[in-house]
Design a protein around this motif. Structure first.
Motif, PDB file in Angstrom:
ATOM      1  N   PRO A 108       0.589  -0.233  -5.844  1.00 36.39           N
ATOM      2  CA  PRO A 108       1.331   0.608  -4.893  1.00 36.39           C
ATOM      3  C   PRO A 108       0.415   1.245  -3.850  1.00 36.39           C
ATOM      4  CG  PRO A 108       0.929   1.833  -6.917  1.00 36.39           C
ATOM      5  CD  PRO A 108       0.318   0.478  -7.112  1.00 36.39           C
ATOM      6  N   VAL A 109       0.849   1.140  -2.597  1.00 30.71           N
ATOM      7  CA  VAL A 109       0.073   1.703  -1.487  1.00 30.71           C
ATOM      8  C   VAL A 109       0.994   2.634  -0.684  1.00 30.71           C
ATOM      9  CG1 VAL A 109      -1.336   1.178   0.530  1.00 30.71           C
ATOM     10  CG2 VAL A 109      -1.099  -0.511  -1.269  1.00 30.71           C
ATOM     11  N   THR A 110       0.502   3.814  -0.349  1.00 31.61           N
ATOM     12  CA  THR A 110       1.285   4.754   0.468  1.00 31.61           C
ATOM     13  C   THR A 110       0.827   4.654   1.917  1.00 31.61           C
ATOM     14  OG1 THR A 110       1.506   6.248  -1.404  1.00 31.61           O
ATOM     15  CG2 THR A 110       1.921   7.181   0.778  1.00 31.61           C
ATOM     16  N   VAL A 111       1.795   4.493   2.815  1.00 32.66           N
ATOM     17  CA  VAL A 111       1.476   4.356   4.242  1.00 32.66           C
ATOM     18  C   VAL A 111       1.203   5.740   4.837  1.00 32.66           C
ATOM     19  CG1 VAL A 111       2.381   3.604   6.478  1.00 32.66           C
ATOM     20  CG2 VAL A 111       2.944   2.310   4.401  1.00 32.66           C
ATOM     21  N   LEU A 112       0.173   5.796   5.675  1.00 34.42           N
ATOM     22  CA  LEU A 112      -0.171   7.023   6.401  1.00 34.42           C
ATOM     23  C   LEU A 112      -0.172   6.708   7.898  1.00 34.42           C
ATOM     24  CD1 LEU A 112      -1.482   9.968   6.397  1.00 34.42           C
ATOM     25  CD2 LEU A 112      -3.669   8.776   6.482  1.00 34.42           C
ATOM     26  N   ALA A 117       8.908  -1.768  -0.449  1.00 29.93           N
ATOM     27  CA  ALA A 117       7.509  -1.343  -0.563  1.00 29.93           C
ATOM     28  C   ALA A 117       6.562  -2.267   0.186  1.00 29.93           C
ATOM     29  CB  ALA A 117       7.123  -1.270  -2.033  1.00 29.93           C
ATOM     30  N   ASP A 118       6.940  -3.530   0.396  1.00 29.63           N
ATOM     31  CA  ASP A 118       6.027  -4.456   1.089  1.00 29.63           C
ATOM     32  C   ASP A 118       6.287  -4.477   2.597  1.00 29.63           C
ATOM     33  OD1 ASP A 118       8.491  -5.730   0.936  1.00 29.63           O
ATOM     34  OD2 ASP A 118       7.582  -7.733   0.938  1.00 29.63           O
ATOM     35  N   GLU A 119       7.163  -3.583   3.090  1.00 31.50           N
ATOM     36  CA  GLU A 119       7.497  -3.579   4.520  1.00 31.50           C
ATOM     37  C   GLU A 119       6.911  -2.362   5.231  1.00 31.50           C
ATOM     38  OE1 GLU A 119      11.898  -5.588   4.900  1.00 31.50           O
ATOM     39  OE2 GLU A 119      11.777  -3.596   4.008  1.00 31.50           O
ATOM     40  N   VAL A 130      -2.348  -5.900   2.979  1.00 33.23           N
ATOM     41  CA  VAL A 130      -2.657  -4.798   2.040  1.00 33.23           C
ATOM     42  C   VAL A 130      -1.386  -4.376   1.310  1.00 33.23           C
ATOM     43  CG1 VAL A 130      -3.367  -2.374   1.889  1.00 33.23           C
ATOM     44  CG2 VAL A 130      -4.661  -3.960   3.336  1.00 33.23           C
ATOM     45  N   LEU A 131      -0.314  -4.214   2.079  1.00 31.04           N
ATOM     46  CA  LEU A 131       0.948  -3.797   1.452  1.00 31.04           C
ATOM     47  C   LEU A 131       1.422  -4.810   0.416  1.00 31.04           C
ATOM     48  CD1 LEU A 131       3.500  -2.395   4.059  1.00 31.04           C
ATOM     49  CD2 LEU A 131       2.254  -1.180   2.285  1.00 31.04           C
ATOM     50  N   ALA A 132       1.248  -6.084   0.732  1.00 27.54           N
ATOM     51  CA  ALA A 132       1.737  -7.131  -0.169  1.00 27.54           C
ATOM     52  C   ALA A 132       0.854  -7.275  -1.408  1.00 27.54           C
ATOM     53  CB  ALA A 132       1.806  -8.460   0.589  1.00 27.54           C
ATOM     54  N   ASP A 133      -0.454  -7.110  -1.225  1.00 28.56           N
ATOM     55  CA  ASP A 133      -1.387  -7.470  -2.312  1.00 28.56           C
ATOM     56  C   ASP A 133      -1.927  -6.286  -3.099  1.00 28.56           C
ATOM     57  OD1 ASP A 133      -1.078 -10.055  -1.477  1.00 28.56           O
ATOM     58  OD2 ASP A 133      -2.854 -10.023  -0.163  1.00 28.56           O
TER      59      ASP A 133
END
Ligand SMILES: Cc1cc2nc3c(=O)[nH]c(=O)nc-3n(C[C@H](O)[C@H](O)[C@H](O)COP(=O)(O)OP(=O)(O)OC[C@H]3O[C@@H](n4cnc5c(N)ncnc54)[C@H](O)[C@@H]3O)c2cc1C
Length: 291
Positions: A26-30, A161-163, A20-23
């Motif tokens: 922008p994604v925010t981690v919760l 951002a992808d980690e 999900v992070l890679a593809d």
């Protein structure tokens, strides 16, 4: 309050979370949400989509590894206090005992504390003093960064951002080492630190010389900082006057506090000096001078 995220991903495996992070950037981690939900409510943070890690059990562990212990990112503050296998790192439990209140401790995670990278975080100084190494994982592999290389500035880290923050590794401690954690706040519970310090030190039983000292502080600069001036003590048999002198140097050279809603720069320097001097006195068992 800002607009709702367009998508919320709730993976059950680490591999899916990394995909999900890679593809889907922008994604925010919760994680526990004790920082992020506040940020969203106040509108300080805008999110496009959210990666909810709470169901990724692979990030919830504490295990012995390579002469130390590895703590998964989803380990909560409550677990830091209760986990018997962390008994050799008593600073973790000391920090957890002073962290927020029970409801927050049950949700707040180690990874979330590192992810926020608040200069006032309680765990930052503890992990720094214990020589922690943060493991970042992406679909391409892992990177291991010591805390000073991970915490770059005010709420700024070396994470790409992808980690994901996957875990943190702590080396084993020497039996001769003593540690202390002190948080100065407005009250005991639910208080963000005005000053927070973690310190470990040891001395040679025969000669009495200090063999090692490592201390770090929060709320006294734009990020957690090491009190590097204390290295002057290594190789010496300090008396109370020497501890007073070195703690004054640390409070003047190693930090750059500001005035804000919680405290003033002047108070922070003063409190830091007093707290560090007391912590050195107790961990190194230096007798107080008469008068
Ligand atoms: C009432 C209250 C009291 C508090 N008291 C204290 C206190 O006493 N001491 C203290 O230090 N803090 C305190 N906090 C702050 C907060 O609880 C901590 O910073 C906590 O550790 C955050 O963890 P979390 O899992 O809730 O993070 P979240 O809010 O879920 O996330 C925080 C940040 O980290 C990122 N993130 C989370 N996990 C990962 C991961 N695995 N990989 C990459 N990025 C990640 C998120 O994207 C976000 O930017 C308090 C907060 C509240 C609301």
């Amino acid at each position: 309050m800002n607009a709702a995220p367009t998508a919320v991903y709730s993976p059950r495996s680490l591999a899916t979370a990394l995909a999900v992070l890679a593809d889907r950037a922008p994604v925010t981690v919760l994680a526990g949400g004790t920082d992020l939900m506040v940020e969203l409510r106040t509108g300080r943070t805008q999110v496009a989509s959210v990666l909810d890690l709470w169901g990724v059990e692979e990030l919830r562990f504490v295990r012995a590894e390579a002469g130390g212990v590895r703590i998964g990112a989803l380990t909560t503050i409550t677990e830091l206090r209760r986990q018997p296998s962390l008994g050799a790192w008593p600073l973790l439990a000391a920090c957890a005992a002073d962290f927020a209140a029970e409801q927050i401790r049950n949700r707040a995670t180690v990874g979330g504390s590192l992810g926020t990278a608040s200069p006032a975080a309680d765990l930052g100084p503890v992990l720094w003093a214990l020589d922690a190494v943060v493991r970042l994982r992406s679909r391409d592999g892992v990177r291991d960064l010591p805390i000073p290389a991970f915490l770059l500035g005010y709420r700024r880290t070396a994470r790409r951002a992808d980690e994901l923050i996957e875990s943190v590794w702590l080396p084993g401690r020497l039996p001769t080492e003593r540690g202390a954690f002190v948080k100065v706040g407005t009250r005991d519970a639910q208080s963000i630190a005005k000053v927070v310090v973690a310190l470990v030190a040891s001395r040679d039983a025969g000669s009495g010389q200090v063999t090692a000292v490592r201390a770090a502080a929060g709320s006294v600069a734009e990020r957690t900082v090491e009190l590097a001036s204390l290295q002057e003590l290594v190789g010496r048999r300090p008396d109370a006057a020497a501890l007073l002198a070195v703690s004054r140097v640390a409070a003047s050279r190693d930090c750059a506090p500001i005035d804000d809603v919680r405290s003033s720069a002047v108070y922070r320097r003063h409190a830091l000096q007093r707290v560090v001097c007391d912590m050195l006195t107790s961990t190194l068992e230096v007798p107080l001078e008469d008068g």
